[in-house]
Design a protein around this motif. Structure first.
Motif, PDB file in Angstrom:
ATOM      1  N   ASP A 155       0.936  -1.137  -0.083  1.00  0.00           N
ATOM      2  CA  ASP A 155       0.047   0.026  -0.155  1.00  0.00           C
ATOM      3  C   ASP A 155       1.071   1.108  -0.049  1.00  0.00           C
ATOM      4  OD1 ASP A 155      -2.274  -1.521   0.029  1.00  0.00           O
ATOM      5  OD2 ASP A 155      -2.600  -1.440   1.982  1.00  0.00           O
ATOM      6  N   ARG A 156       1.870   0.997   0.752  1.00  0.00           N
ATOM      7  CA  ARG A 156       3.117   2.258   0.887  1.00  0.00           C
ATOM      8  C   ARG A 156       3.405   2.694  -0.535  1.00  0.00           C
ATOM      9  NH1 ARG A 156       8.127   3.243   3.029  1.00  0.00           N
ATOM     10  NH2 ARG A 156       8.110   0.783   3.406  1.00  0.00           N
ATOM     11  N   LEU A 157       3.858   1.514  -1.285  1.00  0.00           N
ATOM     12  CA  LEU A 157       4.737   1.682  -2.429  1.00  0.00           C
ATOM     13  C   LEU A 157       3.655   2.186  -3.657  1.00  0.00           C
ATOM     14  CD1 LEU A 157       7.008   1.542  -4.677  1.00  0.00           C
ATOM     15  CD2 LEU A 157       6.281  -0.891  -4.709  1.00  0.00           C
ATOM     16  N   ALA A 158       2.339   1.589  -3.516  1.00  0.00           N
ATOM     17  CA  ALA A 158       1.352   1.847  -4.243  1.00  0.00           C
ATOM     18  C   ALA A 158       1.118   3.777  -4.325  1.00  0.00           C
ATOM     19  CB  ALA A 158       0.143   1.162  -4.342  1.00  0.00           C
ATOM     20  N   SER A 159       1.185   3.962  -2.982  1.00  0.00           N
ATOM     21  CA  SER A 159       0.905   5.503  -2.702  1.00  0.00           C
ATOM     22  C   SER A 159       1.887   6.349  -3.121  1.00  0.00           C
ATOM     23  CB  SER A 159       0.565   5.615  -1.057  1.00  0.00           C
ATOM     24  OG  SER A 159       0.534   7.088  -0.839  1.00  0.00           O
ATOM     25  N   GLN A 160       3.306   5.845  -3.139  1.00  0.00           N
ATOM     26  CA  GLN A 160       4.346   6.518  -3.800  1.00  0.00           C
ATOM     27  C   GLN A 160       4.237   6.779  -5.033  1.00  0.00           C
ATOM     28  OE1 GLN A 160       8.141   5.069  -2.668  1.00  0.00           O
ATOM     29  NE2 GLN A 160       9.063   6.840  -3.132  1.00  0.00           N
ATOM     30  N   ALA A 202      13.021   9.761  -0.828  1.00  0.00           N
ATOM     31  CA  ALA A 202      13.318   8.463  -0.778  1.00  0.00           C
ATOM     32  C   ALA A 202      12.647   7.690   0.414  1.00  0.00           C
ATOM     33  CB  ALA A 202      14.938   8.424  -0.703  1.00  0.00           C
ATOM     34  N   GLN A 203      12.166   6.485   0.147  1.00  0.00           N
ATOM     35  CA  GLN A 203      11.521   5.494   1.081  1.00  0.00           C
ATOM     36  C   GLN A 203      12.150   4.167   1.039  1.00  0.00           C
ATOM     37  OE1 GLN A 203       7.372   5.579   1.564  1.00  0.00           O
ATOM     38  NE2 GLN A 203       6.890   7.570   0.395  1.00  0.00           N
ATOM     39  N   ARG A 204      12.135   3.322   2.008  1.00  0.00           N
ATOM     40  CA  ARG A 204      12.806   2.207   1.972  1.00  0.00           C
ATOM     41  C   ARG A 204      11.653   0.983   1.986  1.00  0.00           C
ATOM     42  NH1 ARG A 204      17.321   2.445   6.874  1.00  0.00           N
ATOM     43  NH2 ARG A 204      18.924   3.566   5.715  1.00  0.00           N
ATOM     44  N   TYR A 205      11.794  -0.029   1.452  1.00  0.00           N
ATOM     45  CA  TYR A 205      10.971  -1.244   1.119  1.00  0.00           C
ATOM     46  C   TYR A 205      11.762  -2.482   1.287  1.00  0.00           C
ATOM     47  CZ  TYR A 205       7.759   2.230  -0.819  1.00  0.00           C
ATOM     48  OH  TYR A 205       6.855   3.452  -0.930  1.00  0.00           O
ATOM     49  N   ILE A 249      13.750   3.885  -2.822  1.00  0.00           N
ATOM     50  CA  ILE A 249      13.144   4.169  -3.916  1.00  0.00           C
ATOM     51  C   ILE A 249      12.836   5.512  -3.991  1.00  0.00           C
ATOM     52  CG2 ILE A 249      10.841   3.854  -5.483  1.00  0.00           C
ATOM     53  CD1 ILE A 249      11.034   0.987  -4.459  1.00  0.00           C
ATOM     54  N   THR A 250      12.888   6.153  -5.094  1.00  0.00           N
ATOM     55  CA  THR A 250      12.493   7.562  -5.528  1.00  0.00           C
ATOM     56  C   THR A 250      12.147   7.417  -6.864  1.00  0.00           C
ATOM     57  OG1 THR A 250      14.503   8.385  -6.464  1.00  0.00           O
ATOM     58  CG2 THR A 250      14.301   8.824  -4.148  1.00  0.00           C
ATOM     59  N   HIS A 307      13.826   4.943  -9.728  1.00  0.00           N
ATOM     60  CA  HIS A 307      14.976   4.840  -9.436  1.00  0.00           C
ATOM     61  C   HIS A 307      15.281   4.058  -8.156  1.00  0.00           C
ATOM     62  CE1 HIS A 307      16.910   7.487 -12.588  1.00  0.00           C
ATOM     63  NE2 HIS A 307      15.692   8.128 -12.248  1.00  0.00           N
ATOM     64  N   PHE A 308      15.981   3.183  -8.010  1.00  0.00           N
ATOM     65  CA  PHE A 308      16.011   2.098  -6.934  1.00  0.00           C
ATOM     66  C   PHE A 308      17.396   1.689  -6.660  1.00  0.00           C
ATOM     67  CE2 PHE A 308      14.511  -0.262 -10.228  1.00  0.00           C
ATOM     68  CZ  PHE A 308      14.982  -1.610 -10.267  1.00  0.00           C
ATOM     69  N   ARG A 309      17.914   1.395  -5.314  1.00  0.00           N
ATOM     70  CA  ARG A 309      19.061   0.978  -5.029  1.00  0.00           C
ATOM     71  C   ARG A 309      19.018  -0.001  -3.823  1.00  0.00           C
ATOM     72  NH1 ARG A 309      24.266   2.871  -5.235  1.00  0.00           N
ATOM     73  NH2 ARG A 309      23.774   4.836  -6.498  1.00  0.00           N
TER      74      ARG A 309
END
Length: 491
Positions: free
Chosen positions: A188-193, A205-208, A222-223, A239-241
């Motif tokens: 849900d958090r990724l879908a919102s971002q 940036a957020q972490r998953y 992820i940004t 962009h993800f690292r």
């Protein structure tokens, strides 16, 4: 209106910007060329007619006469044939061209019309782009950062090679949905971002926690931002690292910090052990005396009432000893850190008893000056109490070594704009200026035999609470150690 003649069509072809050569369908000899072809090749029409392929074509296996002849022959049965050809001008300049051979059955004889245009600049640009793409691929090959394009419906439309490596996606494997890679708890958090991604700049940036296609769990930072270029590149550019090592290191540091805090707490208790033992010895001795007295009275006639009085007195002293032990256990008990809303004045009150015990045995007076205003803060109560203990014990020890008769430690709380402050002030000899500046750095101490771990731990705890800690000379000539924590906003 009279229909156009064959000569009219020649005039029309002559007016074209595209180069046109007419070849005899049988012999492939040049029978005519328009003006654009003559200019491009640098020959007059009369000079062109007797020329053969080797006279006006680059000497390269890719441009053998048989290749062009084959294309012209196929045009008679399969329709127009496109092929790449390199013409050479009279001055020796190569002209890479896109050629189209078209079979035309004229009334006099069938011909093959070859239209061609210079694509040298286009090819040079394509070569440059291919070179850039190759270099970019090489640059990105060993990166831990991946790039993906997510469609408005959440599908992964593109995934860079480095991104495939980060996510464990094998070549030619379907990419699927972006949410497929995320653990269920974070979807849900990724879908919102992704949904709220702006166009002008990337999201924070957020972490998953993600699960790679090979089943290995990793952490990604992820940004993303929304893109729409000419309707072709439409979606969210991500962009993800891989930050798994970074997350692991942070967790290790948090664990070490907690262990250091626990060690510091037990160290503080070690310093308090003597004072607590002395404090416990009094109620325990009283309990024994009261019980022995009760036993003696029970041997006497009509002595039950006095024996009961002695036992009740012993019970009160035992309860007092239990309270001391419970206070110690409450303070030093190992527990997971929990931040709660608290009043800094109450935190000071929690530890004041221990400080007074320690100070009394050293002949030091303790004065407590509480703020008249509430000081609401968000803190791990036991840890902030530990900071107060460490600062106070340091002050008591500094005064123990001093020679003056009147030795006082003042513990004060106050409000300073939007922060709550706690002061530990002693009237001892103070410390040199160079020590004052680095008092809370690791392995710096105001004590001759100290190692500075306690004060460094204080700085670590206060910093974790978004506060600051410092020391300055006290008005009494001793040391004034302070820390400040942000006040909770009042609703």
């Amino acid at each position: 209106m009279t229909p156009p003649t064959e000569s009219d069509f020649r005039v029309l072809l002559d007016a074209l910007n595209h180069c046109v050569l007419l070849h005899d369908a049988e012999t492939k000899a040049i029978v005519w060329a328009n003006r654009a072809a003559c200019v491009a090749l640098g020959f007059t029409l009369e000079e062109l007619l007797p020329l053969k392929a080797h006279d006006m074509t680059r000497n390269d296996a890719r441009y053998r006469r048989e290749i062009a002849v084959d294309a012209m022959d196929r045009s008679a049965t399969q329709g127009p044939q496109a092929y790449e050809w390199c013409y050479r001008s009279r001055t020796g300049v190569d002209m890479l061209s896109e050629a189209i051979a078209t079979y035309v059955p004229l009334s006099g004889r069938p011909v093959v019309m070859v239209q061609f245009r210079d694509i040298s600049e286009e090819e040079a640009m394509r070569q440059k782009l291919r070179s850039y793409e190759t270099r970019l691929r090489e640059y990105m090959h060993d990166l831990d950062e991946g790039v993906a394009l997510i469609t408005p419906r959440g599908k992964v439309a593109y995934l860079s090679e480095s991104g495939r490596r980060v996510l464990g996606v094998a070549p030619d494997t379907p990419l699927g949905s972006a949410l497929d890679y995320c653990t269920r708890a974070d979807r849900d958090r990724l879908a919102s971002q992704l949904r709220d991604a702006p166009r002008q700049h990337s999201t924070d940036a957020q972490r998953y926690r993600i699960k790679r296609r090979d089943g290995v769990e990793r952490w990604l930072r992820i940004t993303c931002r929304r893109v729409d270029i000419d309707g072709e590149l439409n979606g969210v550019l991500v962009h993800f690292r891989d930050v798994s090592e970074e997350v692991s290191l942070e967790e290790t540091r948090r664990t070490e910090a907690r262990m250091l805090e626990y060690a510091g707490r037990y160290n503080a208790m070690g310093e308090m052990a003597t004072a607590i033992a002395h404090e416990l010895s009094q109620p325990l001795a009283a309990v024994r005396n009261f019980i022995e007295g009760a036993i003696q009275r029970l041997n006497q006639p009509n002595a039950v009432e006095s024996a009961v009085w002695g036992l009740r007195a012993a019970d009160r002293q035992a309860e007092h000893a239990a309270l001391i032990i419970r206070s110690v256990r409450e303070f030093v008990g190992k527990r997971e850190p929990v931040a709660i809303d608290a009043d800094l004045r109450d935190v000071l009150a929690d530890v004041a008893y221990f400080i007074q015990l320690r100070a009394r045995d050293e002949g030091v007076s303790v004065t407590i000056e509480q703020s008249p205003q509430p000081l609401p803060i968000r803190c791990e109560r036991v840890l902030i109490g530990q900071v107060i203990l460490n600062l106070a014990f340091n002050a008591v020890e500094a005064l123990t070594e001093a020679k003056q008769a009147n030795r006082v430690v003042t513990l004060a709380t106050s409000r300073n704009h939007d922060v709550a402050e706690l002061h530990v002030i002693d009237n001892g000899p103070g410390v040199p200026e160079d020590v004052l500046e680095r008092l809370f750095d690791g392995f710096s101490s105001s004590k001759a035999a100290g190692n500075g771990i306690g004060l460094s731990l204080c700085k670590n705890i206060v910093s974790r609470h978004d506060g600051r800690i410092w020391a300055q000379r006290a008005a009494t000539g001793g040391l004034d150690c302070r820390f400040a924590l942000p006040l909770l906003s009042q609703a």
